[in-house]
Structure formats: structure tokens, C-alpha cells
Design an enzyme around this catalytic site. Structure first.
Site, mmCIF file in Angstrom:
data_model
loop_
_atom_site.group_PDB
_atom_site.id
_atom_site.type_symbol
_atom_site.label_atom_id
_atom_site.label_comp_id
_atom_site.label_asym_id
_atom_site.label_seq_id
_atom_site.Cartn_x
_atom_site.Cartn_y
_atom_site.Cartn_z
ATOM 1 N N GLU A 155 0.895 -1.195 -0.190
ATOM 2 C CA GLU A 155 -0.053 -0.061 -0.097
ATOM 3 C C GLU A 155 0.762 1.468 -0.138
ATOM 4 O O GLU A 155 1.750 1.402 0.705
ATOM 5 C CB GLU A 155 -0.931 -0.134 1.230
ATOM 6 C CG GLU A 155 -1.611 1.249 1.290
ATOM 7 C CD GLU A 155 -2.827 1.118 2.544
ATOM 8 O OE1 GLU A 155 -3.725 2.157 2.752
ATOM 9 O OE2 GLU A 155 -2.642 0.171 3.288
ATOM 10 N N GLU A 256 -12.889 2.558 3.972
ATOM 11 C CA GLU A 256 -11.759 2.941 4.863
ATOM 12 C C GLU A 256 -11.841 4.538 5.458
ATOM 13 O O GLU A 256 -10.918 5.189 5.403
ATOM 14 C CB GLU A 256 -10.294 2.355 4.877
ATOM 15 C CG GLU A 256 -9.374 2.251 5.777
ATOM 16 C CD GLU A 256 -7.827 2.096 5.376
ATOM 17 O OE1 GLU A 256 -7.157 1.210 5.922
ATOM 18 O OE2 GLU A 256 -7.366 2.797 4.475
#
Length: 279
Positions: A155, A256
Site C-alpha cells: 500500500e 476505510e
């Protein structure tokens, strides 16, 4: 298409945090969702007791939700840490101790994606030394993920909020993905495309989607500014998800974001109830 044609899951480490961990899967299910994701839930315990792992497994199964993404141990999240795998000493050792535990837990609940956060630069440590350690640990993690039929996610975070993390752009994350795949020969390292983080970096999101969808294994969203639900900021998230779909991405989109002043369930008002259950 827009939001109604996506497969959404709820991140239970940023939403429903007003509830104890074991109550969150049922809360997501009650809101109409059938899939969830988690950061490593035990921030102080890379190797929790089997009873704790079993309790989380039961909570997921009793709620009838599928865990579709799980972080390896990453230090204090939320908090000052941005991962552990590139940190020499105790933190890297904790990451390694966690690898097989996280992979085996993922296998036990049918989770097919494991996210490995890189970590911060450490003052007084040669960045090249950290990067060498990181590649070693990512290879071990990739092999563990492969052993249980999962992908390894890399990520990119954002520089304003994570100034000490070196993985703060899509091209840099892709560079790490390619290095891991070249080193292992497995091809199971993939990009975690977090549209909020990339937007905070000022990246051209349409260009990122065009260039890197083929190497993307998971997507996460939040609006910007504010990291709130879609519609609370300025990002054209429905259009971006349409572009992803047209580019061939048919995987999960993790919610998220921060609920803000509303309850987590109230924060889902932007998404029709019939679009919450994965199809």
C-alpha cells in the site's frame, strides 16, 4: 454504474470502533454488509493467544460476514507507526513472528488478501539497510500468503500524514510490488490502491487507474478532504470506481473512512441498502 455496481466491504478497524472488536462483524451485518476487512486487531500482540483468534473467527462466522482483507502486524495503528517490516530490531522480529499466524488465520476464515505495511524511516539507520530488510521480509510474507492461496498487498500511504514512510506514491508502491514478484517468482504481490491516500499526495487518480489497475489487488476509499464518507469531500469517487470497473477491476472496495460525528451505521447513508451486500 457508480456505487451500485461495486463489491464493498467495511473496514472494522476504522468503522464501528465504538464497539468492542467481537461485536463489530455483527454490526456490519446488521447494516446490510456481507464482507469486512481488518487491520491487525491486536496492536500489542503479533502472536495473540489461539483463544483470541478463535473468538474473532467465531464472531465473523456468527455474523455471516466474509473477511476479505487482513493486515499483517504493523505496530500501533492508528498511531505513530506505519508498519513494522522495514524497522530493524524488535519490530521486524514481531512482523516475522506474526507472518504465519496471520496467514493461517486468513486461511481459517477464507481471507485471500494480506496487507504488509512498509513502516517509517528510522533516524540513524541507512535507508538502504531498511529497504534490504523490507525486501527480505516481504519475500517471506509473499511465500506465506501463497501457501494459503492469498495475495500480498503493498500500500502507498500519503506524505502529509505519514512523512517518515517512504512508500507515498503509486509508482513507488508498484516498484516494491515488482521487486517482490521478481525476487519470489510467485507473482502474488499486488498494489493496494487507496484513493484517499493517493489524492492526498496530489496524484492524478485517473492516470493511476489507467496505469496500474492490472497490478491492483484491492482498493480502499475515503473522501478528501476529511477522510469521511463519499460525498463529504470533493473526490468523484463514483466516477473513479466506474473507471476502475471499466479498466477491468472486479475486486473489493474497502470502506476505510471516518464516520465523523455520526454513528458508523448512519455514515452509510450514501450507499443504498440493496448495494451493500456483495453479489
Amino acid at each position: 454504474m457508480g456505487f451500485s455496481d461495486q463489491r464493498f466491504n467495511v473496514n472494522l478497524s476504522i468503522l464501528y470502533t465504538e464497539l468492542p472488536l467481537l461485536e463489530r462483524p455483527a454490526a456490519a451485518a446488521a447494516a446490510g454488509f456481507t464482507a469486512v476487512e481488518l487491520w491487525w486487531p491486536w496492536v500489542d500482540a503479533p502472536t495473540p493467544a489461539q483463544s483470541e483468534l478463535d473468538a474473532l473467527k467465531s464472531a465473523l462466522e456468527d455474523a455471516g460476514v466474509q473477511l476479505v482483507g487482513l493486515n499483517f502486524y504493523a505496530g500501533q495503528l492508528p498511531g505513530p507507526d506505519r508498519g513494522a517490516l522495514s524497522i530493524p530490531g524488535e519490530e521486524s522480529e514481531k512482523f516475522r513472528a506474526n507472518i504465519d499466524i496471520a496467514a493461517d488465520f486468513a486461511a481459517s476464515v477464507g481471507c485471500k488478501a494480506l496487507n504488509a505495511l512498509y513502516g517509517n524511516r528510522v533516524e540513524g539507520v541507512d535507508p538502504a539497510e531498511q529497504d534490504k530488510l523490507a525486501l527480505e521480509n516481504l519475500q517471506i510474507a509473499a511465500r506465506a500468503a501463497d501457501r494459503v492461496g492469498a495475495i500480498l498487498l503493498i500500500e502507498a500511504l500519503n506524505k502529509p500524514e505519514s512523512p517518515l514512510c517512504p512508500i507515498v506514491s503509486a509508482p513507488k508502491a508498484i516498484e516494491i510490488v515488482d521487486k517482490v514478484n521478481e525476487a519470489t517468482g510467485l507473482g502474488n504481490a499486488k498494489f493496494l490502491m487507496d484513493l484517499y491516500h493517493l489524492s492526498m499526495n496530489g496524484e492524478d487518480l485517473s492516470e493511476v487507474i489507467e496505469k496500474y489497475t492490472a497490478k491492483t489487488g484491492h482498493v480502499q476509499i475515503a473522501d478528501n478532504p476529511g477522510r469521511g464518507a463519499p460525498g463529504t469531500g470533493d473526490l468523484p469517487l463514483a466516477d473513479l470506481l466506474d473507471q476502475l470497473k471499466k479498466a477491468g477491476y472486479d475486486g473489493w472496495v474497502g470502506l476505510e473512512y471516518k464516520a465523523g460525528d455520526r454513528s458508523s451505521t448512519e455514515s452509510f447513508g450514501w450507499l443504498p441498502a440493496e448495494a451493500r451486500a456483495a453479489r
